[in-house]
Design a protein around this motif. Structure first.
Motif, short mmCIF file in Angstrom:
data_model
loop_
_atom_site.label_atom_id
_atom_site.label_comp_id
_atom_site.label_asym_id
_atom_site.label_seq_id
_atom_site.Cartn_x
_atom_site.Cartn_y
_atom_site.Cartn_z
N PHE A 1 9.16 18.84 -38.95
CA PHE A 1 8.15 18.55 -37.94
C PHE A 1 8.20 19.52 -36.76
O PHE A 1 7.15 19.86 -36.19
N LEU A 2 9.38 19.95 -36.36
CA LEU A 2 9.50 20.73 -35.14
C LEU A 2 9.25 22.22 -35.34
O LEU A 2 8.73 22.88 -34.43
N ILE B 1 0.05 14.50 -26.87
CA ILE B 1 -0.54 13.27 -26.32
C ILE B 1 -0.40 12.13 -27.32
O ILE B 1 -0.07 10.98 -26.96
N THR B 2 -0.63 12.43 -28.60
CA THR B 2 -0.50 11.39 -29.63
C THR B 2 0.93 10.90 -29.72
O THR B 2 1.19 9.69 -29.85
N TRP B 3 1.90 11.80 -29.65
CA TRP B 3 3.30 11.39 -29.67
C TRP B 3 3.66 10.54 -28.46
O TRP B 3 4.41 9.56 -28.58
N LEU B 4 3.15 10.91 -27.29
CA LEU B 4 3.42 10.12 -26.09
C LEU B 4 2.82 8.72 -26.21
O LEU B 4 3.44 7.73 -25.78
N LEU B 5 1.62 8.62 -26.79
CA LEU B 5 1.02 7.31 -27.01
C LEU B 5 1.85 6.48 -27.97
O LEU B 5 2.06 5.27 -27.75
N LEU B 6 2.34 7.10 -29.02
CA LEU B 6 3.20 6.39 -29.98
C LEU B 6 4.49 5.93 -29.33
O LEU B 6 4.96 4.80 -29.55
N LEU B 7 5.09 6.79 -28.48
CA LEU B 7 6.31 6.41 -27.78
C LEU B 7 6.07 5.26 -26.82
O LEU B 7 6.87 4.32 -26.73
N ALA B 8 4.94 5.32 -26.10
CA ALA B 8 4.62 4.23 -25.18
C ALA B 8 4.37 2.93 -25.93
O ALA B 8 4.78 1.85 -25.49
N LEU B 9 3.70 3.02 -27.08
CA LEU B 9 3.45 1.83 -27.89
C LEU B 9 4.74 1.24 -28.41
O LEU B 9 4.95 0.02 -28.40
N SER B 10 5.66 2.09 -28.87
CA SER B 10 6.94 1.60 -29.37
C SER B 10 7.75 0.94 -28.25
O SER B 10 8.37 -0.10 -28.44
#
Length: 297
Positions: free
Chosen positions: A48-49, A278-287
């Motif tokens: 991924f990275l 932004i998508t990763w940040l949203l996923l982190l916030a959701l988790s």
């Protein structure tokens, strides 16, 4: 006469206090380190990275100038960025609302009233995974071409024209609802499986609550984490969908990135990296929100 009770002798380990429980026997086989877990994590991180890092290096490395963040500064001033992003976000919100209105009441009704229909609902909701998107959009475009020719003398003619409005193409919302059904259903079904829906519903009904009240005030508050997961997956699907919007000639956010990639390659890659972060940040916030909700309950 002496009692016939067998005498059990306990061997005390040196260094153990009298009366204390004996230490459990240790296995002679040494424990092997769980190296496979680390190997899998490293391989996943590399998978991924490495592309993300390569894309970031491409956006900040300017030939003859070295390091520069001009590509990221040009994102918000690029022509068509705001309109295409707002269109995709609007389509995402409309898709989330419609897919939740369809799947949540159906999943609750099947669990409470007809458990035998649960496999049928699962097959119907997961069927879009079997149909290729190119085949799906070919059928949609055929219907849209056929409609104006055969429905010109009927009231449905204006409906066919209205759903293709470029300012807000409703036909894309309907198509995205179908594509999002498997992900939304899986999330909501897992959320319903984590709570006792029948007991909560019967208790609320015994207290005089109506079925809409049971759904809105009893079930939905306990489904916030599952609904948030379904909403996030749906929004991620809408923001990343390219095939249907491209073949139907609608200017969504992925199509805008594709359009500017020929003339502004660094800006298009910078937008992709920016949207992915932004998508990763949203996923982190959701988790994090889901973890706080579970710990609070």
């Amino acid at each position: 006469m002496a009692p016939l009770t067998p005498q059990v002798t306990t061997q005390v380990t040196p260094g153990t206090a009298p009366g204390a429980a004996p230490a459990p026997a240790r296995s002679g086989r040494p424990r092997r380190p769980r190296v496979w877990r680390g190997v899998v994590l490293v391989l996943a991180a590399v998978y991924f990275l490495v592309p993300l890092i390569a894309s970031f290096v491409f956006t900040v490395k300017v030939p003859g100038q070295g390091f520069s963040l001009d590509a990221y500064g040009q994102i918000f001033s690029a022509e068509g960025f705001g309109g295409s992003l707002l269109l995709s976000l609007g389509l995402g919100v409309a898709t989330i609302v419609l897919v939740l209105l369809l799947t949540l009441p159906a999943a609750v009704a099947v669990r409470l009233g007809a458990p035998g229909l649960r496999p049928v609902l699962e097959v119907v909701c997961t069927l879009p995974l079997v149909v290729p998107p190119i085949t799906f959009v070919a059928g949609i475009s055929t219907v849209l071409r056929w409609g104006p020719d055969y429905l010109a003398s009927t009231p449905l003619y204006q409906t066919i024209i209205a759903v293709q409005n470029p300012d807000f193409p409703v036909v894309l919302v309907l198509a995205y609802v179908v594509l999002a059904l498997p992900f939304a259903y899986r999330s909501l079904d897992a959320g319903l499986g984590a709570i006792d829906v029948r007991t909560l519903s019967e208790a609320a009904r015994n207290l005089g609550a109506s079925w809409p009240h049971v759904l809105l005030r009893v079930i939905i508050p306990n489904m916030r984490s599952a609904m948030a997961s379904a909403s996030f997956l749906t929004l991620a699907l809408v923001l990343g969908e390219f095939t249907i919007a491209r073949l139907l000639s609608f200017q969504t956010f992925p199509n805008w990135i594709y359009r500017i990639s020929g003339s502004q390659a660094q800006v298009s890659v910078a937008v992709s990296v920016f949207s992915l972060l932004i998508t990763w940040l949203l996923l982190l916030a959701l988790s994090s929100a889901g973890a706080r909700q579970r710990s609070g309950s």
